[in-house]
Design a protein around this motif. Structure first.
Motif, mmCIF file in Angstrom:
data_model
loop_
_atom_site.group_PDB
_atom_site.id
_atom_site.type_symbol
_atom_site.label_atom_id
_atom_site.label_comp_id
_atom_site.label_asym_id
_atom_site.label_seq_id
_atom_site.Cartn_x
_atom_site.Cartn_y
_atom_site.Cartn_z
ATOM 1 N N ASN A 60 0.735 -1.229 0.133
ATOM 2 C CA ASN A 60 -0.056 0.300 0.076
ATOM 3 C C ASN A 60 0.908 1.141 -0.058
ATOM 4 N N SER A 74 2.409 1.643 -3.302
ATOM 5 C CA SER A 74 1.241 2.177 -4.246
ATOM 6 C C SER A 74 1.333 3.665 -4.323
ATOM 7 N N ALA A 75 0.907 4.144 -2.862
ATOM 8 C CA ALA A 75 0.714 5.406 -2.703
ATOM 9 C C ALA A 75 2.018 6.345 -3.033
ATOM 10 N N GLU A 130 4.296 5.701 -5.652
ATOM 11 C CA GLU A 130 4.014 5.384 -6.926
ATOM 12 C C GLU A 130 2.961 6.626 -7.423
ATOM 13 N N GLN A 131 1.924 6.736 -6.643
ATOM 14 C CA GLN A 131 1.102 7.563 -7.027
ATOM 15 C C GLN A 131 1.339 8.953 -7.099
ATOM 16 N N GLU A 153 3.615 9.839 -9.964
ATOM 17 C CA GLU A 153 2.896 9.747 -11.184
ATOM 18 C C GLU A 153 2.165 11.369 -11.343
ATOM 19 N N ASN A 154 1.548 11.723 -10.200
ATOM 20 C CA ASN A 154 0.931 13.101 -10.126
ATOM 21 C C ASN A 154 2.006 13.911 -10.213
ATOM 22 N N ASP A 205 2.898 14.185 -14.037
ATOM 23 C CA ASP A 205 1.711 14.718 -14.910
ATOM 24 C C ASP A 205 1.514 16.201 -14.691
#
Length: 101
Positions: A51, A54-55, A57-58, A61-62, A65
């Motif tokens: 978890n 994943s957090a 990595e997010q 990614e943000n 972006d």
């Protein structure tokens, strides 16, 4: 085992179980229960690590972006090299120790 158990609490409990196993203070009848509890704690720790990964990595990614959006938005805006430079009096800011703007 509840979701309220933190990663740190799970690790500390695993260490306690390990110490007990190393010192042979665990009764054979209790051994199965401790091994099962250890397996549950390990699963919990692995899930919490997944978890967190994943957090994180997010978040990256943000950020990527946002960087791409800023780059795309910056393509429409004039670059400093192509924008008109403000007019200044001759000699102002040149070799005088002052900033050129």
């Amino acid at each position: 085992m509840t979701n309220d158990t933190t990663y740190r609490q799970a690790i500390e409990e695993l260490e306690t179980i390990l110490r007990a196993l190393e010192t042979d203070t665990v009764d054979v009848d209790d051994l199965t229960a401790r091994v099962q509890r250890s397996a549950d704690l390990i699963r919990l720790c692995k899930q919490k690590l997944r978890n967190a990964e994943s957090a994180i990595e997010q978040v990256f990614e943000n950020l990527e972006d946002e960087d791409e959006q800023e780059s795309e938005g910056g393509a429409d805006a004039p670059h400093a090299a192509t924008a008109e430079a403000p007019t200044r009096p001759p000699g102002k800011g040149r070799n005088t120790g002052q900033l050129p703007f």
